[in-house]
Every structure is written in C-alpha cells, then in structure tokens.
Write a protein that holds these residues in place. Sequence first.
Motif, PDB file in Angstrom:
ATOM      1  N   LEU A  16      -2.232   3.894  -5.296  1.00  0.00           N
ATOM      2  CA  LEU A  16      -1.228   2.842  -5.355  1.00  0.00           C
ATOM      3  C   LEU A  16      -0.746   2.509  -3.951  1.00  0.00           C
ATOM      4  O   LEU A  16      -0.562   3.397  -3.115  1.00  0.00           O
ATOM      5  N   VAL A  17      -0.555   1.220  -3.729  1.00  0.00           N
ATOM      6  CA  VAL A  17       0.019   0.722  -2.474  1.00  0.00           C
ATOM      7  C   VAL A  17       1.269  -0.047  -2.854  1.00  0.00           C
ATOM      8  O   VAL A  17       1.249  -0.896  -3.747  1.00  0.00           O
ATOM      9  N   LEU A  18       2.363   0.239  -2.174  1.00  0.00           N
ATOM     10  CA  LEU A  18       3.687  -0.231  -2.553  1.00  0.00           C
ATOM     11  C   LEU A  18       4.190  -1.375  -1.679  1.00  0.00           C
ATOM     12  O   LEU A  18       3.981  -1.385  -0.469  1.00  0.00           O
ATOM     13  N   THR A  19       4.877  -2.289  -2.336  1.00  0.00           N
ATOM     14  CA  THR A  19       5.737  -3.244  -1.659  1.00  0.00           C
ATOM     15  C   THR A  19       7.107  -3.144  -2.314  1.00  0.00           C
ATOM     16  O   THR A  19       7.204  -2.753  -3.478  1.00  0.00           O
ATOM     17  N   THR A  20       8.155  -3.463  -1.559  1.00  0.00           N
ATOM     18  CA  THR A  20       9.492  -3.421  -2.138  1.00  0.00           C
ATOM     19  C   THR A  20      10.182  -4.763  -1.956  1.00  0.00           C
ATOM     20  O   THR A  20       9.862  -5.524  -1.041  1.00  0.00           O
ATOM     21  N   ALA A  21      11.127  -5.019  -2.833  1.00  0.00           N
ATOM     22  CA  ALA A  21      12.009  -6.184  -2.742  1.00  0.00           C
ATOM     23  C   ALA A  21      13.418  -5.627  -2.906  1.00  0.00           C
ATOM     24  O   ALA A  21      13.867  -5.381  -4.016  1.00  0.00           O
ATOM     25  N   GLU A  22      14.081  -5.389  -1.796  1.00  0.00           N
ATOM     26  CA  GLU A  22      15.351  -4.673  -1.827  1.00  0.00           C
ATOM     27  C   GLU A  22      16.505  -5.583  -1.439  1.00  0.00           C
ATOM     28  O   GLU A  22      16.448  -6.252  -0.426  1.00  0.00           O
ATOM     29  N   SER A  23      17.524  -5.563  -2.246  1.00  0.00           N
ATOM     30  CA  SER A  23      18.767  -6.244  -1.908  1.00  0.00           C
ATOM     31  C   SER A  23      19.792  -5.177  -1.559  1.00  0.00           C
ATOM     32  O   SER A  23      19.939  -4.823  -0.392  1.00  0.00           O
ATOM     33  N   CYS A  24      20.445  -4.602  -2.521  1.00  0.00           N
ATOM     34  CA  CYS A  24      21.520  -3.643  -2.243  1.00  0.00           C
ATOM     35  C   CYS A  24      21.039  -2.378  -1.537  1.00  0.00           C
ATOM     36  O   CYS A  24      21.810  -1.746  -0.813  1.00  0.00           O
ATOM     37  N   THR A  25      19.790  -1.993  -1.686  1.00  0.00           N
ATOM     38  CA  THR A  25      19.297  -0.798  -1.012  1.00  0.00           C
ATOM     39  C   THR A  25      18.863  -1.089   0.429  1.00  0.00           C
ATOM     40  O   THR A  25      18.600  -0.153   1.189  1.00  0.00           O
ATOM     41  N   ALA A  26      18.793  -2.358   0.798  1.00  0.00           N
ATOM     42  CA  ALA A  26      18.642  -2.790   2.200  1.00  0.00           C
ATOM     43  C   ALA A  26      17.516  -2.100   2.977  1.00  0.00           C
ATOM     44  O   ALA A  26      17.668  -1.780   4.149  1.00  0.00           O
ATOM     45  N   GLU A  41       0.038   4.366   5.153  1.00  0.00           N
ATOM     46  CA  GLU A  41      -1.136   3.793   4.481  1.00  0.00           C
ATOM     47  C   GLU A  41      -0.844   3.409   3.031  1.00  0.00           C
ATOM     48  O   GLU A  41      -1.658   2.761   2.379  1.00  0.00           O
ATOM     49  N   LEU A  42       0.324   3.800   2.525  1.00  0.00           N
ATOM     50  CA  LEU A  42       0.678   3.535   1.137  1.00  0.00           C
ATOM     51  C   LEU A  42       1.774   2.476   0.990  1.00  0.00           C
ATOM     52  O   LEU A  42       2.147   2.133  -0.120  1.00  0.00           O
ATOM     53  N   ILE A  43       2.288   1.990   2.125  1.00  0.00           N
ATOM     54  CA  ILE A  43       3.332   0.965   2.124  1.00  0.00           C
ATOM     55  C   ILE A  43       2.739  -0.318   2.691  1.00  0.00           C
ATOM     56  O   ILE A  43       2.313  -0.352   3.846  1.00  0.00           O
ATOM     57  N   GLU A  44       2.706  -1.370   1.875  1.00  0.00           N
ATOM     58  CA  GLU A  44       2.159  -2.648   2.339  1.00  0.00           C
ATOM     59  C   GLU A  44       3.239  -3.479   3.013  1.00  0.00           C
ATOM     60  O   GLU A  44       3.007  -4.074   4.058  1.00  0.00           O
ATOM     61  N   SER A  45       4.414  -3.547   2.404  1.00  0.00           N
ATOM     62  CA  SER A  45       5.484  -4.374   2.961  1.00  0.00           C
ATOM     63  C   SER A  45       6.804  -4.007   2.298  1.00  0.00           C
ATOM     64  O   SER A  45       6.836  -3.325   1.285  1.00  0.00           O
ATOM     65  N   GLY A  46       7.867  -4.508   2.894  1.00  0.00           N
ATOM     66  CA  GLY A  46       9.190  -4.336   2.318  1.00  0.00           C
ATOM     67  C   GLY A  46      10.042  -5.545   2.638  1.00  0.00           C
ATOM     68  O   GLY A  46      10.215  -5.897   3.800  1.00  0.00           O
ATOM     69  N   TYR A  47      10.518  -6.200   1.611  1.00  0.00           N
ATOM     70  CA  TYR A  47      11.408  -7.339   1.771  1.00  0.00           C
ATOM     71  C   TYR A  47      12.847  -6.857   1.611  1.00  0.00           C
ATOM     72  O   TYR A  47      13.147  -6.123   0.679  1.00  0.00           O
ATOM     73  N   VAL A  48      13.725  -7.295   2.508  1.00  0.00           N
ATOM     74  CA  VAL A  48      15.155  -7.078   2.354  1.00  0.00           C
ATOM     75  C   VAL A  48      15.763  -8.459   2.196  1.00  0.00           C
ATOM     76  O   VAL A  48      15.697  -9.281   3.104  1.00  0.00           O
ATOM     77  N   VAL A  49      16.289  -8.730   1.010  1.00  0.00           N
ATOM     78  CA  VAL A  49      16.777 -10.076   0.668  1.00  0.00           C
ATOM     79  C   VAL A  49      18.163  -9.971   0.046  1.00  0.00           C
ATOM     80  O   VAL A  49      18.315  -9.478  -1.046  1.00  0.00           O
TER      81      VAL A  49
END
Length: 166
Positions: A16-26, A41-49
């Motif tokens: 598994l390769v992860l992306t996140t979409a985080e608001s309150c967890t920033a 190698e397991l983290i593709e991206s992380g959005y803070v919105v």
Amino acid sequence: MSIAARTVDYLREHNLVLTTAESCTAGKIVTLLSEIEGSGELIESGYVVYSPEAKQRLLRVNPQTIETFNLTSCEVAREMALGALYDSTANVAVATTGILGPEDIDGIPAGTVCFAWAFQSEQGRSVFSHKHRFFDTRCQVQRQAAEYALKHLPDFHRRALAGERG
C-alpha cells in the motif's frame, strides 16, 4: 512498537502507498509516519487543507456537500479521501476534518473529528468513514486523531479486501 511503526509495517506488507487529506490534523499523520525509517517509499503525498475553498480546489469536495453537511462531517471526509486518490498513484487515502477546540463551533462539540479511509484496488474503490470525539487539549486531540486514523487503517483495509464498499 508505535502506531506509526505498525502502520508502516502494514503498508509495506500489503503493498500500500498512502496519501492523506488532512484538515484538523494539519499533516500530523504524514509527520508521524515520516518519523519511521523507510516510510518515504510508502507515502505518496499529503494534502493539508483547512479552508472550504482549498478542499474544493485541491480535493474536489463538492460545495453542496459542505453546505448540506458542514465541514465537520463524514460526507466531507469521504470526498476528501476520494479527492486525494484522484490524481495520485497511491492506493490508500486517509482524510480528517474536525474541530480541535477548545470551543465548540456551529453546535459541533470541540474534539469532534470525522475520518475517511479510501482504498483503490483492481475490484474498485472502497470508502469508509467514522466520526469520533476526543477529550483533551487541542494539541492532544490533534495527535490522538492522527493516531486514530493510522490505527484503524488496517481494519478498514481488511473490510475493503472482503469486498465491503463502506
């Protein structure tokens, strides 16, 4: 072993390769994972919105969903997770949106966080969501929410593998 370390092991074991979409967890979810050696190698991206506009522009959250259900809702979290997968090579997304506190907002109690976990596989997409309320300081709620998101990822992944769609 920390929750982040267990999650990294689980991601690796299941390709598994992860992306996140985080608001309150920033970005705290990605931060916790990045502290584990080899996690890159397991983290593709992380959005803070944080703003509704960012959620709409970057993650394709429908403005009608926000208007109908509020920013702190499982419906918005689900759209955030799916939006994070949309332009991504990741096959799992975790999303958070909520109110850390200390004050309640729009009648929603402080410490309320909505989560979503989305999985992309050959069988299609599965999305699961859950709302949970934490009771602690703002910083502690943020950390607890990030750990909660990671802790429950394997459970929802197993449900996705079993054919559940959420």
